[in-house]
Design a protein around this motif. Structure first.
Motif, PDB file in Angstrom:
ATOM      1  N   THR A   1      -1.730 -13.301 -26.831  1.00  0.00           N
ATOM      2  CA  THR A   1      -0.954 -14.536 -26.890  1.00  0.00           C
ATOM      3  C   THR A   1      -1.179 -15.318 -25.601  1.00  0.00           C
ATOM      4  OG1 THR A   1       0.780 -13.632 -28.310  1.00  0.00           O
ATOM      5  CG2 THR A   1       1.388 -15.506 -26.942  1.00  0.00           C
ATOM      6  N   ALA A   2      -1.535 -16.583 -25.730  1.00  0.00           N
ATOM      7  CA  ALA A   2      -1.673 -17.444 -24.558  1.00  0.00           C
ATOM      8  C   ALA A   2      -0.397 -18.251 -24.385  1.00  0.00           C
ATOM      9  CB  ALA A   2      -2.863 -18.385 -24.730  1.00  0.00           C
ATOM     10  N   VAL A   3       0.063 -18.348 -23.141  1.00  0.00           N
ATOM     11  CA  VAL A   3       1.209 -19.188 -22.806  1.00  0.00           C
ATOM     12  C   VAL A   3       0.688 -20.333 -21.952  1.00  0.00           C
ATOM     13  CG1 VAL A   3       3.468 -19.308 -21.684  1.00  0.00           C
ATOM     14  CG2 VAL A   3       2.747 -17.182 -22.804  1.00  0.00           C
ATOM     15  N   VAL A   4       0.790 -21.547 -22.481  1.00  0.00           N
ATOM     16  CA  VAL A   4       0.328 -22.709 -21.738  1.00  0.00           C
ATOM     17  C   VAL A   4       1.531 -23.565 -21.366  1.00  0.00           C
ATOM     18  CG1 VAL A   4      -1.910 -22.708 -22.904  1.00  0.00           C
ATOM     19  CG2 VAL A   4      -0.071 -24.127 -23.812  1.00  0.00           C
ATOM     20  N   GLY A   5       1.332 -24.509 -20.465  1.00  0.00           N
ATOM     21  CA  GLY A   5       2.429 -25.372 -20.065  1.00  0.00           C
ATOM     22  C   GLY A   5       2.243 -25.807 -18.630  1.00  0.00           C
ATOM     23  N   PRO A   6       2.929 -26.886 -18.232  1.00  0.00           N
ATOM     24  CA  PRO A   6       2.724 -27.437 -16.902  1.00  0.00           C
ATOM     25  C   PRO A   6       3.214 -26.509 -15.793  1.00  0.00           C
ATOM     26  CG  PRO A   6       4.465 -28.635 -18.074  1.00  0.00           C
ATOM     27  CD  PRO A   6       3.851 -27.692 -19.048  1.00  0.00           C
ATOM     28  N   SER A   7       2.769 -26.779 -14.590  1.00  0.00           N
ATOM     29  CA  SER A   7       3.201 -26.038 -13.419  1.00  0.00           C
ATOM     30  C   SER A   7       4.723 -26.169 -13.282  1.00  0.00           C
ATOM     31  CB  SER A   7       2.489 -26.637 -12.207  1.00  0.00           C
ATOM     32  OG  SER A   7       2.884 -25.978 -11.057  1.00  0.00           O
ATOM     33  N   GLY A   8       5.377 -25.055 -12.981  1.00  0.00           N
ATOM     34  CA  GLY A   8       6.833 -25.064 -12.819  1.00  0.00           C
ATOM     35  C   GLY A   8       7.596 -24.910 -14.113  1.00  0.00           C
ATOM     36  N   SER A   9       6.901 -24.723 -15.231  1.00  0.00           N
ATOM     37  CA  SER A   9       7.596 -24.653 -16.525  1.00  0.00           C
ATOM     38  C   SER A   9       8.179 -23.263 -16.804  1.00  0.00           C
ATOM     39  CB  SER A   9       6.653 -25.082 -17.654  1.00  0.00           C
ATOM     40  OG  SER A   9       5.528 -24.238 -17.722  1.00  0.00           O
ATOM     41  N   GLY A  10       7.788 -22.264 -16.014  1.00  0.00           N
ATOM     42  CA  GLY A  10       8.378 -20.934 -16.196  1.00  0.00           C
ATOM     43  C   GLY A  10       7.408 -19.861 -16.648  1.00  0.00           C
TER      44      GLY A  10
ATOM     45  N   GLU B   1      -3.054 -16.749 -15.041  1.00  0.00           N
ATOM     46  CA  GLU B   1      -4.064 -17.722 -14.615  1.00  0.00           C
ATOM     47  C   GLU B   1      -5.356 -17.079 -14.119  1.00  0.00           C
ATOM     48  OE1 GLU B   1      -3.282 -21.180 -14.350  1.00  0.00           O
ATOM     49  OE2 GLU B   1      -1.096 -21.271 -14.188  1.00  0.00           O
ATOM     50  N   PRO B   2      -6.016 -16.276 -14.932  1.00  0.00           N
ATOM     51  CA  PRO B   2      -7.185 -15.540 -14.438  1.00  0.00           C
ATOM     52  C   PRO B   2      -8.417 -16.420 -14.230  1.00  0.00           C
ATOM     53  CG  PRO B   2      -6.996 -15.230 -16.793  1.00  0.00           C
ATOM     54  CD  PRO B   2      -5.801 -16.038 -16.374  1.00  0.00           C
TER      55      PRO B   2
ATOM     56  N   ARG C   1     -17.717 -19.279 -16.669  1.00  0.00           N
ATOM     57  CA  ARG C   1     -17.157 -17.988 -16.266  1.00  0.00           C
ATOM     58  C   ARG C   1     -15.755 -17.813 -16.817  1.00  0.00           C
ATOM     59  NH1 ARG C   1     -20.488 -18.984 -11.844  1.00  0.00           N
ATOM     60  NH2 ARG C   1     -22.167 -17.448 -11.865  1.00  0.00           N
ATOM     61  N   GLY C   2     -15.026 -18.919 -16.921  1.00  0.00           N
ATOM     62  CA  GLY C   2     -13.695 -18.863 -17.524  1.00  0.00           C
ATOM     63  C   GLY C   2     -13.779 -18.420 -18.969  1.00  0.00           C
ATOM     64  N   ALA C   3     -14.731 -18.958 -19.686  1.00  0.00           N
ATOM     65  CA  ALA C   3     -14.927 -18.581 -21.095  1.00  0.00           C
ATOM     66  C   ALA C   3     -15.266 -17.097 -21.197  1.00  0.00           C
ATOM     67  CB  ALA C   3     -16.043 -19.420 -21.715  1.00  0.00           C
ATOM     68  N   ALA C   4     -16.106 -16.608 -20.288  1.00  0.00           N
ATOM     69  CA  ALA C   4     -16.515 -15.204 -20.334  1.00  0.00           C
ATOM     70  C   ALA C   4     -15.326 -14.279 -20.070  1.00  0.00           C
ATOM     71  CB  ALA C   4     -17.634 -14.950 -19.321  1.00  0.00           C
ATOM     72  N   VAL C   5     -14.457 -14.669 -19.156  1.00  0.00           N
ATOM     73  CA  VAL C   5     -13.277 -13.843 -18.865  1.00  0.00           C
ATOM     74  C   VAL C   5     -12.338 -13.826 -20.071  1.00  0.00           C
ATOM     75  CG1 VAL C   5     -11.160 -13.710 -17.457  1.00  0.00           C
ATOM     76  CG2 VAL C   5     -13.379 -13.990 -16.353  1.00  0.00           C
ATOM     77  N   LEU C   6     -12.208 -14.980 -20.734  1.00  0.00           N
ATOM     78  CA  LEU C   6     -11.370 -15.025 -21.953  1.00  0.00           C
ATOM     79  C   LEU C   6     -11.952 -14.147 -23.060  1.00  0.00           C
ATOM     80  CD1 LEU C   6      -8.867 -16.947 -23.017  1.00  0.00           C
ATOM     81  CD2 LEU C   6      -9.567 -16.922 -20.648  1.00  0.00           C
ATOM     82  N   ASP C   7     -13.261 -14.207 -23.215  1.00  0.00           N
ATOM     83  CA  ASP C   7     -13.915 -13.337 -24.201  1.00  0.00           C
ATOM     84  C   ASP C   7     -13.648 -11.872 -23.879  1.00  0.00           C
ATOM     85  OD1 ASP C   7     -15.051 -15.182 -25.893  1.00  0.00           O
ATOM     86  OD2 ASP C   7     -16.890 -15.371 -24.721  1.00  0.00           O
ATOM     87  N   LEU C   8     -13.756 -11.554 -22.613  1.00  0.00           N
ATOM     88  CA  LEU C   8     -13.521 -10.183 -22.165  1.00  0.00           C
ATOM     89  C   LEU C   8     -12.092  -9.750 -22.506  1.00  0.00           C
ATOM     90  CD1 LEU C   8     -14.186  -7.636 -20.505  1.00  0.00           C
ATOM     91  CD2 LEU C   8     -13.503  -8.909 -18.464  1.00  0.00           C
ATOM     92  N   LEU C   9     -11.113 -10.593 -22.178  1.00  0.00           N
ATOM     93  CA  LEU C   9      -9.716 -10.234 -22.426  1.00  0.00           C
ATOM     94  C   LEU C   9      -9.442 -10.069 -23.918  1.00  0.00           C
ATOM     95  CD1 LEU C   9      -7.926 -12.499 -19.806  1.00  0.00           C
ATOM     96  CD2 LEU C   9      -8.036  -9.998 -19.784  1.00  0.00           C
ATOM     97  N   ALA C  10     -10.038 -10.954 -24.717  1.00  0.00           N
ATOM     98  CA  ALA C  10      -9.848 -10.864 -26.172  1.00  0.00           C
ATOM     99  C   ALA C  10     -10.430  -9.552 -26.698  1.00  0.00           C
ATOM    100  CB  ALA C  10     -10.486 -12.063 -26.865  1.00  0.00           C
ATOM    101  N   GLY C  11     -11.610  -9.185 -26.214  1.00  0.00           N
ATOM    102  CA  GLY C  11     -12.261  -7.948 -26.651  1.00  0.00           C
ATOM    103  C   GLY C  11     -11.492  -6.713 -26.211  1.00  0.00           C
TER     104      GLY C  11
ATOM    105  N   ASP D   1      -5.070 -23.912 -18.343  1.00  0.00           N
ATOM    106  CA  ASP D   1      -6.383 -24.345 -18.786  1.00  0.00           C
ATOM    107  C   ASP D   1      -6.436 -24.308 -20.317  1.00  0.00           C
ATOM    108  OD1 ASP D   1      -9.031 -24.830 -19.149  1.00  0.00           O
ATOM    109  OD2 ASP D   1      -9.734 -23.068 -18.018  1.00  0.00           O
ATOM    110  N   LEU D   2      -6.547 -25.466 -20.931  1.00  0.00           N
ATOM    111  CA  LEU D   2      -6.503 -25.509 -22.396  1.00  0.00           C
ATOM    112  C   LEU D   2      -7.857 -25.208 -23.037  1.00  0.00           C
ATOM    113  CD1 LEU D   2      -4.135 -28.560 -22.946  1.00  0.00           C
ATOM    114  CD2 LEU D   2      -3.602 -26.123 -22.949  1.00  0.00           C
ATOM    115  N   ALA D   3      -8.879 -25.025 -22.208  1.00  0.00           N
ATOM    116  CA  ALA D   3     -10.187 -24.671 -22.759  1.00  0.00           C
ATOM    117  C   ALA D   3     -10.163 -23.213 -23.209  1.00  0.00           C
ATOM    118  CB  ALA D   3     -11.262 -24.869 -21.695  1.00  0.00           C
ATOM    119  N   HIS D   4     -11.033 -22.860 -24.067  1.00  0.00           N
ATOM    120  CA  HIS D   4     -11.283 -21.473 -24.498  1.00  0.00           C
ATOM    121  C   HIS D   4     -10.162 -20.868 -25.339  1.00  0.00           C
ATOM    122  CE1 HIS D   4     -13.839 -22.141 -21.102  1.00  0.00           C
ATOM    123  NE2 HIS D   4     -12.958 -21.803 -20.212  1.00  0.00           N
TER     124      HIS D   4
END
Ligand code: ADP
Ligand code: MG
Length: 227
Positions: free
Chosen positions: A35-44, A168-169, A177-187, A202-205
């Motif tokens: 599960t990804a949690v997105v949101g602005p800085s300071g949102s919790g 925020e990895p 490299r961000g995409a590769a880390v996301l792939d890694l975490l998903a796997g 980061d809303l990418a990936h």
């Protein structure tokens, strides 16, 4: 084993009043899902991870980590639960400069009193799983930012956590490299059946994750998958 937060409220002292960092947040993360949690800085977002990690006790609500209701646990019970069931990856890898990649991973097992036998081979196996085969004897200054983050992830997996919490990895990484880390975490989430929560602004990936939720002013709302 699932991570479940039910109706969690967390406030911090703020002058004469209190700041509400989490406002009746409920979240269910089944084993083997990301599960990804997105949101602005300071949102919790980081507060949510701190509660899930049992580092912070909420004012109200229930936190169940891998089948254990944390309400019944004291300080040492929480520390044990954290050590045995939770893997935490913070934004900054925070590696020890003098240790090799393998040693950074091995030291986790020593700290939690794990058996010494087989620790090195487990560490090598994990470095392999995060794409660092052949880099085991390198020290942090001999690794790239992305590689250091992978060591950080391998370290979090050393105790075979049921719950993996990642803050925020990819913030220090470029797009690829961000995409590769996301792939890694998903796997890893699938292969190791962890209940994984990934905080990111980061809303990418996000096509790699099972579910995305949005945090705003301490409130969690389900969000549609990005286009
Ligand atoms: P995010 O990770 O989304 O940036 P945080 O969870 O760090 O958000 O912060 C949520 C809110 O709680 C912010 O207003 C922040 O200033 C406040 N906050 C976070 N940690 C503390 C703390 N230890 N003491 C007081 N206020 C805090
Ligand atoms: Mg944060």
């Amino acid at each position: 084993m699932t991570l479940t937060l039910t109706d969690v409220t967390l406030t911090y002292p703020d002058g004469d009043t209190r700041l509400t960092a989490l406002d009746r947040v409920s979240l269910d993360v089944p084993a083997g899902t990301l599960t990804a949690v997105v949101g602005p800085s300071g949102s919790g977002k980081s507060s949510l991870l701190a509660v899930a990690a049992t580092l912070v006790t909420p004012d109200h609500g229930r936190v169940v980590v891998a089948g254990t209701d944390t309400a019944g646990l004291g300080r040492s019970g929480k520390a044990a639960l954290r050590r045995e069931r939770v893997g935490i990856v913070f934004q900054q890898p925070n590696l020890l400069p003098s240790l090799t990649a393998a040693e950074q991973v091995q030291v986790i097992s020593h700290l939690s009193g794990g058996a010494a036998r087989g620790v090195r081979s487990r560490a090598l196996e994990l470095l392999d799983a995060v794409g660092l085969a052949g880099q085991a004897d390198r020290r942090p200054h001999q690794l790239s930012g992305g590689q250091r983050q992978r060591v950080n992830i391998a370290r979090a997996l050393m105790n075979e956590p049921a719950v993996l919490l990642v803050d925020e990895p990819t913030s220090a990484l470029d797009h690829e490299r961000g995409a590769a880390v996301l792939d890694l975490l998903a796997g890893l989430t699938r292969d190791r059946s962890t209940a994984t929560v990934l905080v990111t602004h980061d809303l990418a990936h996000l096509d790699r994750v099972d579910r995305t939720v949005t945090m705003e002013d301490g409130r969690l709302t389900a969000a549609p998958a990005p286009a």
